[in-house]
Scaffold this active site. Structure first.
Site, PDB file in Angstrom:
ATOM      1  N   HIS A 258     -29.024  77.443  37.541  1.00  0.00           N
ATOM      2  CA  HIS A 258     -28.751  78.893  37.892  1.00  0.00           C
ATOM      3  C   HIS A 258     -27.410  79.082  38.325  1.00  0.00           C
ATOM      4  O   HIS A 258     -26.632  78.424  38.633  1.00  0.00           O
ATOM      5  CB  HIS A 258     -29.610  79.162  39.236  1.00  0.00           C
TER       6      HIS A 258
ATOM      7  N   ARG B 107     -32.283  80.204  35.644  1.00  0.00           N
ATOM      8  CA  ARG B 107     -32.594  79.544  34.180  1.00  0.00           C
ATOM      9  C   ARG B 107     -33.905  79.880  33.900  1.00  0.00           C
ATOM     10  O   ARG B 107     -34.882  79.995  34.980  1.00  0.00           O
ATOM     11  CB  ARG B 107     -32.214  77.910  34.389  1.00  0.00           C
TER      12      ARG B 107
ATOM     13  N   CYS C  88     -34.551  76.100  45.255  1.00  0.00           N
ATOM     14  CA  CYS C  88     -33.342  75.846  44.646  1.00  0.00           C
ATOM     15  C   CYS C  88     -32.180  76.760  45.008  1.00  0.00           C
ATOM     16  O   CYS C  88     -31.216  76.783  45.555  1.00  0.00           O
ATOM     17  CB  CYS C  88     -33.676  75.389  43.234  1.00  0.00           C
ATOM     18  N   ASN C  89     -32.887  78.076  44.691  1.00  0.00           N
ATOM     19  CA  ASN C  89     -31.878  79.303  44.888  1.00  0.00           C
ATOM     20  C   ASN C  89     -31.520  79.601  46.325  1.00  0.00           C
ATOM     21  O   ASN C  89     -30.467  79.495  46.623  1.00  0.00           O
ATOM     22  CB  ASN C  89     -32.485  80.431  44.158  1.00  0.00           C
TER      23      ASN C  89
ATOM     24  N   GLN D  51     -31.170  73.292  39.586  1.00  0.00           N
ATOM     25  CA  GLN D  51     -32.243  73.681  40.023  1.00  0.00           C
ATOM     26  C   GLN D  51     -33.172  72.210  40.292  1.00  0.00           C
ATOM     27  O   GLN D  51     -34.057  72.259  41.419  1.00  0.00           O
ATOM     28  CB  GLN D  51     -33.219  74.740  39.282  1.00  0.00           C
TER      29      GLN D  51
ATOM     30  N   GLY E  28     -33.533  87.034  48.906  1.00  0.00           N
ATOM     31  CA  GLY E  28     -32.752  87.408  50.004  1.00  0.00           C
ATOM     32  C   GLY E  28     -33.566  87.395  51.420  1.00  0.00           C
ATOM     33  O   GLY E  28     -33.485  86.756  52.329  1.00  0.00           O
TER      34      GLY E  28
ATOM     35  N   ILE F 189     -39.530  67.597  40.566  1.00  0.00           N
ATOM     36  CA  ILE F 189     -38.903  67.356  42.023  1.00  0.00           C
ATOM     37  C   ILE F 189     -39.492  66.059  42.498  1.00  0.00           C
ATOM     38  O   ILE F 189     -38.711  65.172  43.167  1.00  0.00           O
ATOM     39  CB  ILE F 189     -39.362  68.364  43.166  1.00  0.00           C
TER      40      ILE F 189
END
Ligand code: NAD
Length: 343
Positions: free
Chosen positions: A225, A173, A145-146, A306, A200, A17
């Site tokens: 992902h 991933r 990322c997700n 990601q 969530g 990153i």
């Protein structure tokens, strides 16, 4: 109030990153990259120096490693922080928390990544969802990322139709491409085996009113992902209305299997053909054919790169914290134009 013309940005941790955020900062014309830290010499250090990036040792005890390798550095993290207005912490998950007192002592604004807990900054950021709430803040966490991918599509659906509830299956991933000692090789791992996964609740840190439950599996791939979303909306919608909702957001890219983009590897090939550096795809990718309406209940499948999806979010977080752009729309427009991304 300080009025920034050119924000001086430091990056602590120059890995997957960190090196992408560094490159993105270099492309903005209202920011300067003052330097990055490394823990030890490496080819990444040599490449960065050859591109004019200033390298600092992550701590005093690491200086010796650079001296022994004959690598010229400009000091340590403490020296770097003296020159910065904002530090972007890109150290590995859970390591970033240990730097909180260091950043506070240096009186620099700090951004952490999704590997840290929400409490580190008390505020979790996504540019399209809550830019205004980040204005002027001293500390911000950019969500993972997700979570970034989910926030982008759910915000668009919620704004247009109102969301009653969301159920998501995430295929994560197993590891990033360079992490050859990590990840499943021959299995699908419920990760975690319990429900819900943390994604969530993490979305709810940004969009607290969304009823969302997520389940996640780690799979043997390194590229992206994939999320399968089942969303119940407040009213009946057509597929056309869903596409029109997504078309209002530049960091959502609709692709089609019928055009030959029917898998994550095809998306990566597409990114290569677009000439994207490191084959990055910071946009959320949604497969056209996967968007299906059953009235109020809809399905869609989306893919998240990601390694790059959070990079523009970090740039927007810098602008919000320094108030250099007053709205998310203004900042995202600049970020996307300088990075050459978006629709
Ligand atoms: P990485 O392991 O690729 O990079 C981390 C860098 O920090 C490396 O260069 C490492 O040498 C360096 N480092 C290690 N210890 C350090 C220390 N004490 N001080 C300074 N530097 C140190 O990690 P990454 O994938 O870039 O992840 C960084 C953060 O971004 C994490 O919070 C992670 O959860 C989050 N994130 C990662 C991804 C991803 O897919 N890789 C996606 C979104 C968010």
């Amino acid at each position: 109030m300080v009025i920034w013309m050119n924000i001086r940005v430091a990056i602590n941790g120059y890995g997957t990153i960190g090196k992408r955020v560094a490159d993105a900062v270099l492309k903005q014309n209202d920011m300067t990259l003052v330097g990055v830290t490394k823990t030890k010499p490496s080819y990444e250090v040599d490449l960065a120096i050859s591109r004019g990036i200033r390298i600092y040792a992550s701590s005093v005890d690491r200086v010796k490693l650079f001296e022994e390798a004959g690598v010229q550095i400009c000091g340590t993290l403490d020296d770097l922080l003296k020159e910065a207005d904002v530090v972007v912490d890109c150290t590995p998950g859970k390591v970033g928390a240990s730097y909180k007192p260091v950043y506070e002592r240096a009186k620099v604004k700090a951004i952490w990544q999704g590997g840290e807990k929400h409490d580190i900054a008390g505020f979790s950021f996504n540019a399209v969802c809550n830019y205004k709430e980040a204005l002027g803040r001293e500390q911000v966490r950019v969500v993972s990322c997700n979570t970034t991918g989910l926030c982008r599509s759910l915000f668009a659906l919620d704004k247009s139709f109102g969301i009653r509830k969301v159920r998501v299956v995430l295929m994560r991933r197993g590891a990033d491409p360079a992490e050859d000692s990590k990840g499943p090789i021959n299995s699908i791992v419920p990760d975690p085996v319990t429900i819900p996964s943390h994604h969530g609740p993490d979305v709810q840190k940004v969009l607290p009113h969304i009823d969302i439950t997520t389940t996640a599996f780690a799979v043997p791939t390194t590229l992206m992902h994939v999320h399968l979303l089942n969303v119940e909306l407040n009213r009946d919608v057509t597929e056309g209305e869903i596409f029109s909702a997504f078309s209002q957001y530049p960091r959502i890219r609709i692709v089609s299997a019928s055009d030959g983009i029917g898998s994550t590897s095809a998306i990566i090939e597409y990114a290569r053909d677009l000439g994207r550096h490191r084959y990055d795809m910071p946009e959320l990718v949604i497969w056209k054919e996967s968007v299906k309406s059953f009235g109020k209940e809809i399905y869609l499948t989306q893919a998240v790169h990601q390694e790059s999806i959070v990079v523009p979010e970090n740039i927007d977080a810098i602008r919000a914290m320094t108030r250099i752009a007053k709205s998310g729309e203004e900042s995202m427009k600049l970020t996307d134009a300088y990075m050459g991304i978006g629709r």
